[in-house]
Every structure is written in C-alpha cells, then in structure tokens.
Design a protein around this motif. Structure first.
Motif, mmCIF file in Angstrom:
data_model
loop_
_atom_site.group_PDB
_atom_site.id
_atom_site.type_symbol
_atom_site.label_atom_id
_atom_site.label_comp_id
_atom_site.label_asym_id
_atom_site.label_seq_id
_atom_site.Cartn_x
_atom_site.Cartn_y
_atom_site.Cartn_z
ATOM 1 N N ALA A 1 -9.166 -34.351 -26.283
ATOM 2 C CA ALA A 1 -8.839 -34.843 -24.942
ATOM 3 C C ALA A 1 -9.965 -35.657 -24.334
ATOM 4 N N VAL A 2 -11.067 -35.854 -25.077
ATOM 5 C CA VAL A 2 -12.194 -36.576 -24.497
ATOM 6 C C VAL A 2 -11.749 -37.969 -24.058
ATOM 7 N N GLY A 3 -12.171 -38.353 -22.865
ATOM 8 C CA GLY A 3 -11.745 -39.635 -22.314
ATOM 9 C C GLY A 3 -10.543 -39.530 -21.401
ATOM 10 N N LEU A 4 -9.785 -38.432 -21.504
ATOM 11 C CA LEU A 4 -8.601 -38.252 -20.658
ATOM 12 C C LEU A 4 -8.992 -37.636 -19.322
ATOM 13 N N SER A 5 -8.509 -38.242 -18.247
ATOM 14 C CA SER A 5 -8.727 -37.705 -16.910
ATOM 15 C C SER A 5 -7.392 -37.611 -16.183
ATOM 16 N N ASP A 6 -7.433 -37.065 -14.971
ATOM 17 C CA ASP A 6 -6.202 -36.876 -14.197
ATOM 18 C C ASP A 6 -5.398 -38.167 -14.065
ATOM 19 N N ALA A 7 -6.078 -39.258 -13.763
ATOM 20 C CA ALA A 7 -5.368 -40.529 -13.559
ATOM 21 C C ALA A 7 -4.650 -40.967 -14.827
ATOM 22 N N ASP A 8 -5.281 -40.758 -15.989
ATOM 23 C CA ASP A 8 -4.644 -41.132 -17.260
ATOM 24 C C ASP A 8 -3.380 -40.313 -17.495
ATOM 25 N N ILE A 9 -3.466 -39.025 -17.192
ATOM 26 C CA ILE A 9 -2.314 -38.146 -17.420
ATOM 27 C C ILE A 9 -1.187 -38.476 -16.446
ATOM 28 N N ARG A 10 -1.536 -38.760 -15.200
ATOM 29 C CA ARG A 10 -0.492 -39.166 -14.247
ATOM 30 C C ARG A 10 0.215 -40.430 -14.720
ATOM 31 N N THR A 11 -0.557 -41.368 -15.250
ATOM 32 C CA THR A 11 0.040 -42.602 -15.765
ATOM 33 C C THR A 11 0.989 -42.308 -16.919
ATOM 34 N N LYS A 12 0.572 -41.425 -17.826
ATOM 35 C CA LYS A 12 1.423 -41.039 -18.960
ATOM 36 C C LYS A 12 2.721 -40.400 -18.470
ATOM 37 N N LEU A 13 2.592 -39.494 -17.512
ATOM 38 C CA LEU A 13 3.765 -38.782 -17.018
ATOM 39 C C LEU A 13 4.730 -39.726 -16.311
ATOM 40 N N ARG A 14 4.202 -40.591 -15.479
ATOM 41 C CA ARG A 14 5.076 -41.523 -14.750
ATOM 42 C C ARG A 14 5.799 -42.458 -15.705
ATOM 43 N N ALA A 15 5.090 -42.893 -16.749
ATOM 44 C CA ALA A 15 5.715 -43.784 -17.733
ATOM 45 C C ALA A 15 6.762 -43.060 -18.569
ATOM 46 N N SER A 16 6.638 -41.741 -18.684
ATOM 47 C CA SER A 16 7.551 -40.965 -19.527
ATOM 48 C C SER A 16 8.746 -40.415 -18.765
ATOM 49 N N THR A 17 8.739 -40.541 -17.455
ATOM 50 C CA THR A 17 9.828 -39.981 -16.660
ATOM 51 C C THR A 17 11.135 -40.711 -16.962
ATOM 52 N N ALA A 18 12.170 -39.937 -17.239
ATOM 53 C CA ALA A 18 13.474 -40.529 -17.558
ATOM 54 C C ALA A 18 14.002 -41.325 -16.369
ATOM 55 N N PRO A 19 14.721 -42.401 -16.627
ATOM 56 C CA PRO A 19 15.227 -43.237 -15.527
ATOM 57 C C PRO A 19 16.339 -42.539 -14.752
ATOM 58 N N LEU A 20 16.455 -42.913 -13.495
ATOM 59 C CA LEU A 20 17.554 -42.423 -12.674
ATOM 60 C C LEU A 20 18.820 -43.195 -13.036
ATOM 61 N N ALA A 21 19.945 -42.502 -12.984
ATOM 62 C CA ALA A 21 21.190 -43.108 -13.450
ATOM 63 C C ALA A 21 22.050 -43.667 -12.323
ATOM 64 N N VAL A 22 22.057 -42.984 -11.184
ATOM 65 C CA VAL A 22 22.956 -43.397 -10.103
ATOM 66 C C VAL A 22 22.342 -44.562 -9.343
ATOM 67 N N PRO A 23 23.034 -45.684 -9.231
ATOM 68 C CA PRO A 23 22.486 -46.852 -8.524
ATOM 69 C C PRO A 23 22.409 -46.602 -7.022
ATOM 70 N N ARG A 24 21.532 -47.351 -6.376
ATOM 71 C CA ARG A 24 21.354 -47.207 -4.933
ATOM 72 C C ARG A 24 22.353 -48.045 -4.141
ATOM 73 N N LEU A 25 23.144 -48.837 -4.826
ATOM 74 C CA LEU A 25 24.056 -49.746 -4.147
ATOM 75 C C LEU A 25 25.184 -49.000 -3.440
ATOM 76 N N LEU A 26 25.683 -49.572 -2.387
ATOM 77 C CA LEU A 26 26.890 -49.151 -1.673
ATOM 78 C C LEU A 26 26.718 -47.894 -0.827
ATOM 79 N N THR A 27 25.735 -47.055 -1.106
ATOM 80 C CA THR A 27 25.555 -45.825 -0.332
ATOM 81 C C THR A 27 24.128 -45.737 0.180
#
Length: 733
Positions: free
Chosen positions: A314-340
C-alpha cells in the motif's frame, strides 16, 4: 428510579403469541439423543399512500436466517449438565465479547428449567470442529440461533426431572412444577434438582411434555437483569488472556513494519538480547518477536532492535487516492433525472478502527506433536485450523480455549495473535504470552473499509418514485469463514462473492420509495479490513437517512411525518412514534441546537433514534440528549438490550462526528486513543432513554442494530443545527 440525566430502560409488556418450538455426578442433556444425555400515541396528519417498493432480499432471507440454517445440523448437540449439588452448567459455543450472551443464555435456561438464575453457570466452549458452524459469533445472531435449541434442551431436562420426582413422591407428574432449582408438589413437598440428578439420568421417557413454556408463564425472560459476571469484571476477578497464568510463559511483543503489510528485510537482534531478561528474538511473517521475562522488558527489547523493512504493497496510497478509486468504481445510476424532480447526493466514509478496550493477545504452548492456545475468538474452529496450519500440526492436535474478550465489534472474527503466539512458541520451544500494543492494533489491525456512496431519489407530486443507492467500498475481508457458512446453510450454491452476498443478506431500505435499488461494488486495496459493527449498514443507512431528511425538506414535510407516511412496517412506525413522543420532537431549541431522527430495520429487529445536538461550535458539537426505541421481537434481557443500544449510539457519535483513521502513503496516521478520537465520557448524552417495545415475535438481533439509526440521527441533527449538508464522515476529521 433513575436520577437526573441517568440512562433508563423501560419495558412494556403485552400478551404475545405462543412461542414456536421449531452418575450421581452429572445429569447431562444432549437433545439430539433419546437418552438423558441430552447433553400514548402521536397523531399525524393523514397522508397519501406511498408508492410501494418490492421487498429487499434481506427482508425475505437475511443473514440471521442463513446462520441459523448453517447451525441447525448441530443445534441440538450443545450440552447442559445438572450436577448433584444442584448447579446447572452449560457450555456455550459462542464468544462473550462484552455483549452479555452468557447472561442471556443463562436466563433462557433458568426460565425453561425452573432454576434459580444464580445456579446456572455458562462457560465458553473450547473450539470443537464437530459443531461445524454452530460456534460462529457474528451478525447479531447469538440469541436468534440459540433461542430454540436452548429452550428445547432445558425443557427436556425439566420434563425428566419432573418424571423422576413424580416417581419418588408417588404423585402424578402433571401436578408437579419447577421453581428455585427444585421440583414442587401441590402439598408443598419439594425435591432439589441436585437430589434428582441421578434418578433423572436413568429415566428413559418423560411423563410430561418436553415442549418449551408458553410466553404467558415467563417470570425471568423479559425482566431487566444485571450481568451475572458484572462484579467479577469490575473487581478484576474475570480473566482475560493476559490474566492467565501459564507456567513458564514468556511475555512477547512484535516489532511491526511502518507500512501496512510491510516485511522484514534484515535485522540485528544483538542490542535486544543484550538487555537482561530478554530471552529470545524470533522472526515471524508479521515482524520480529521479542520474548522476555516481563512485558516491560519485551517492549524495551523490541525498541532496541535494528530492523530494515521492505515497504508494504500500500506504500504511496493515501486517503485521496482511495477516494478517487472508490468514486471511479461506483456503479452508474440508472434512473434519468429527466421529467421528474430529483435529489442527488454523494457521501464519503473514512476507515475506522475497531479499537476494543482489550488489545489483542493470546497464549500458546506448542510442543513437538501438540499445541494449546488461549485466545478470545468469534470463529474458533477457523482459528484452530489456521493455527495448526501455521505450525505444521493437524487441527486435532491443537486445543484452542476460547476466552472472554474485552470488546470486539467484529475484530475478533480474526485470530492473528493466536497464530503469532503459536509460531513464536514453536520456534523458541517455550510457552509465550503475546500481546499487541494499542499502536499495533490501530496501525496493523483491521479497519472498517472506507466507502463512497452515490444516491439519487426522484419524486413527483409529494411521492418518491425511485431511490437508487450505489455504494463502492474497499473490500471487506470475510475470510473468517462467512462464505463456507453460507454454503453450509444451503442458501447459496453459486452466485456473487462473499462481500456482495453479505451485503444483500443484510442491506435493506425500510421505506416505500417506489423503485428501490441498493448495489455494492467492492474495490481491492492492500490494507487490513474486517467486519466492523453493522458492517455495510453503518455507512449505507446513514447516507440514506440523511437523504430522507433532505427529501422531506424538498417536499415541505416534517421529517418524522414524512417517515411515518412511507415506512413499510407497523413496527417501524411504532418505534418512530415512540421516540417522537418521548423525545419531544419539534420542541423549540436555541440557535445552533437541533434535533435529528432516523430509523433502521435489520436482523428482524427495528429501532428509531432521536437526538438533540449542540452545534453552536460546529467544530466541537455535543449530543446532549438521545431517545431510542427498539423492537427486537422479544427482549430476553432488557438491561442487556439497553446496553447494546447505548453502545451503538456511542459508536455513531464517534464515527459521525470525529473518529476515523487516515492513510498516509501506505501508513496509518493514528496510533492510539489520543488521535483516534473515539467518544469519551464527556461526549455521552446528558440524558439518554431507551424504550424497549412490547414483544412482537421471536427474538431478533440487537448487537449491530443500533449504529445506523443513531448515526443517521446525529448526522441529521448536525445538518439542521448548522444549516449544512454533511457529505463526508466523520464530519470533523
């Protein structure tokens, strides 16, 4: 009566349905065998019906159901003994980590048997592979898995004692009753359990029913009861691992790498061995162990070592790196924001240490062809196997004694100290008493994984149409046997990985929010992780409860009224109404003060929490009052249940407001309670009330139940008091 500011627990009882029943020296009950070896209500404005949601997987089959299924084949193999002195002894195949399971088990046994509670002794069982998964303590399932078997064992024992007494007294067995550790006749005659033990042991059939009691006859179950071991704990009589006296055992500590999972490149033991009283220096996979006559000398020897370390992965890994990894790995939302109309929110949760009061420790005495180990452990069979493997012995050659633990919160699902102690003992040929320091625990122990959450809720005309939650988390290490347990239960032959399966067996949203989805993505990161109290739900439901408050505001509704209009179950509405009434929801408060509320349903139990917070200084907020209502189906011991909910509240206050762990270039920054800022006594609410709701069914889980609702309530109170929208936890980190 409680004094001003003193926590209180109140129990309200209503009639309940009949429970479902799924030699001279010893009278042993082992139920698997046919022999005596049986071893005032709030009113809310009417609202439109919410758009119904489909049940979550965990509402159909949850973690507790799976563990119950896995333990069922050996559920009747537990042994209860009635001795000729009238004492009742039971070997409990569970861990006692401070949750009070030994007292709860004793209450169930005493109730069904008709024994005095003080006559029942519950001892922790050594690791016994024949128990299979019936020795696994996790997921708030202790009482749920023991409820049926313990009542059945004790009820069978009671029936045989009555049968023996009837023969001795010359009366009809049906006229006899049990109480105060004796069998009683209508004319006042009695025979003690001890006096009947021998005769009952030779009884091959019973003259009365072996069915457990009807709930209407309970005199102990449901009665607030202090822990049976409380005096021993506060006076120092209770023994933990480091209190054990094992002749010749050397105090041992381990020098550990500065980076997570680092390795020894080389070391010089001479400076340590030059210290009088230092006996041995031993390299093991996790570091360099120093064994000495006292723990102080071992620590001095450890500090004298000269070690060159290889960096961990884990050398070199810090909180900011892990947050970036997690945000990039988050599955996309399916329901569009349109109309409602829609509400989008993202949240981040930091790593958190388990930090139990008792640091991790173990004793090991390894011989040429056998080993004996003493350790506090929630999964002793897996620990026994791992210890055996680490020292080249067959599991049967390792005797592993399970000790009481001074806290766990999921940490003792793993057994590193036992393996380390065994490895050192084998190499030096002497027994060792190995202790982790507090710094070892914080920097090299297991952490609640950091996580990122993305939520989108759509709504129209005052109704929520969809609620999507995407959670990305550092992978939780579940190699303590969870996957094998699920397989053993028959609940899953193939399918998702252990983490995803655990998630779907525990996660649920208690609201009718139309189309509801909760998805988890796990991200491998080379740090030590483990199940932390409430596992995935601690972050998952905290984020959701914050969004529920924000949805209420968007719709111009009161947070409590809005929840009442969309909660799925009556039980959830009842606990919410209870805290709203008792906690005086909506009362006027000074500027910078506010109330917050949240609800959580899991483990076949439900709770609501209402807190008041003083956030006039947003950097030093203080929860001043908390009101909790909890429905666990049937509370065996309301006092113990209150303690569980209080503990969950303190975990919530800590991790929402201030307690977390930073990762700096592969190193954990924190090293003790000085900088891992868990709540202190001064942070506890001045007024705390816990209300135990009337019985609504069989016992559910409690140990992990309290964190999410309390965390959501604290976050919502802070948001209302400060006019902010908290998105990163802990808030002051």
């Amino acid at each position: 009566m409680a004094g001003p500011g003193e926590p209180t627990a109140r129990t309200e009882e209503t009639p309940d349905a009949k429970p479902r029943v799924g030699r001279r020296k010893f009278l042993t009950f082992l139920v698997a065998a046919p022999t005596l070896t049986v071893a005032a209500k709030l009113t809310f404005d009417p609202v439109a019906d919410a758009l119904p949601s489909l049940p979550a997987p965990s509402e159909l089959l949850d973690l507790g159901d799976v563990i119950t299924l896995a333990t069922k084949p050996t559920a009747w193999s537990m042994v209860l003994r009635v001795e000729d002195d009238g004492r009742v002894r039971f070997e409990l195949p569970r861990a006692e980590s401070g949750q009070g399971i030994t007292t709860t088990a004793a209450m169930i046994i005493a109730e069904e048997l008709g024994a005095r509670l003080g006559d029942v002794a519950v001892e922790l069982s050594d690791a016994k592979p024949e128990f299979l998964w019936n020795q696994f303590t996790a997921g708030s399932t202790g009482v749920r898995t023991l409820w049926g078997p313990l009542r059945g064992i004790a009820a069978t024992a009671r029936a045989r004692l009555i049968t023996a007494a009837a023969k001795r007294m010359g009366v009809e067995a049906g006229t006899l009753t049990t109480r105060d550790s004796a069998v009683w006749a209508p004319d006042g005659r009695s025979e003690s359990f001890g006096a009947l033990a021998s005769a009952a042991a030779s009884t091959t059939s019973t003259a009365v029913s072996t069915a457990p009691k009807d709930a209407s006859g309970y005199t102990l179950i449901g009665k607030p009861t202090g822990r049976m071991d409380a005096r021993d704990i506060v006076t120092g009589k209770a023994e933990y691992a480091m209190d054990m006296t094992i002749e010749g055992a050397l105090a041992t500590v381990v020098a550990r790498p500065p980076t997570i999972k680092g390795k020894v490149a080389s070391f010089d033991a001479a400076p340590a061995l030059a210290i009088p009283g230092v006996v041995a220096v031993t390299q093991i996979p996790s570091g360099v162990a120093v064994s000495a006559e006292t723990i102080d000398l071992a620590l001095k020897g450890r500090d004298a070592l000269v070690i060159t370390w290889q960096n961990g992965p884990a050398v070199g890994l810090s909180d900011a790196d892990i947050r970036t990894k997690l945000r990039a790995s988050t599955a996309p939302l399916a329901v569009p924001r349109l109309l409602t109309n829609h509400l989008d929110a993202s949240f981040d949760f930091a790593f958190v240490s388990h930090a139990p009061m008792e640091v991790h420790s173990a004793i090991a005495d390894v011989r040429e062809d056998s080993a004996e180990v003493w350790v506090a452990c929630q999964s002793p069979i897996m620990a026994q196997n791992d210890v055996a493997k680490s020292i080249g012995l067959a599991p049967a050659a390792v005797k592993l004694h399970v000790l009481r633990a001074g806290g766990s919160f999921g940490r003792r699902l793993f057994w590193e100290p036992a393996v380390e102690a065994a490895q050192v003992s084998k190499k030096i040929g002497k027994p060792v008493r190995l202790m982790w320091t507090r710094t070892d625990d914080v920097r090299h122990g297991r952490l609640r994984p950091a996580s990122h959450h993305k939520i989108r809720a759509t709504y129209l005309l005052g109704e929520v149409l969809s609620f999507e939650h995407r959670m990305a988390s550092v992978e939780t290490d579940l190699k303590h046997g969870f996957g094998e347990l699920v397989t053993a239960s028959g609940a899953a032959i193939s399918g998702p990985g252990d983490g995803l399966l655990f998630f779907h067996l525990s996660a649920a949203n208690p609201y009718h929010f139309g189309l509801v989805t909760q998805l988890l993505t796990e991200v491998p990161v080379p740090v030590h992780t483990g199940s932390w109290r409430s596992v995935y739900s601690a972050g998952l439901r905290t984020a959701e409860e914050v969004v529920v408050d924000e949805l209420a505001a968007k719709m111009g509704k009161d947070p409590v009224q809005f929840r009442m209009s969309v909660l799925k179950s009556k039980r959830a509405k009842d606990v919410l109404a209870k805290v709203a009434k008792e906690g005086q929801w909506g009362k006027a408060m000074p500027r910078g003060w506010a109330q917050g509320v949240a609800v959580h349903e899991e483990y076949r139990s439900v709770t609501a929490c209402l807190v008041e917070i003083n956030a006039t200084d947003p950097k030093a907020p203080r929860v001043t009052r908390a009101t909790i209502a909890v429905d666990v189906g049937r509370a065996i011991n309301p006092t113990g249940l209150k303690a569980q909910m209080m503990g969950g509240l303190m975990d919530a206050i800590s991790t929402v407001l201030q307690a977390g762990v930073h990762l700096d270039a592969g190193k954990v920054r924190e090293k003790s309670y000085a900088d891992f800022r868990y709540a202190r006594q001064k942070d506890a609410p001045i007024k705390l009330d816990v209300f135990v709701m009337p019985p609504t069914g069989e016992p559910g889980g409690a140990g992990e139940l309290g964190v999410p609702a309390a965390a959501g309530a604290v976050a919502n109170a802070y948001a209302r008091a400060t006019g902010t929208k908290p998105r990163s936890f802990p808030i002051n980190f």
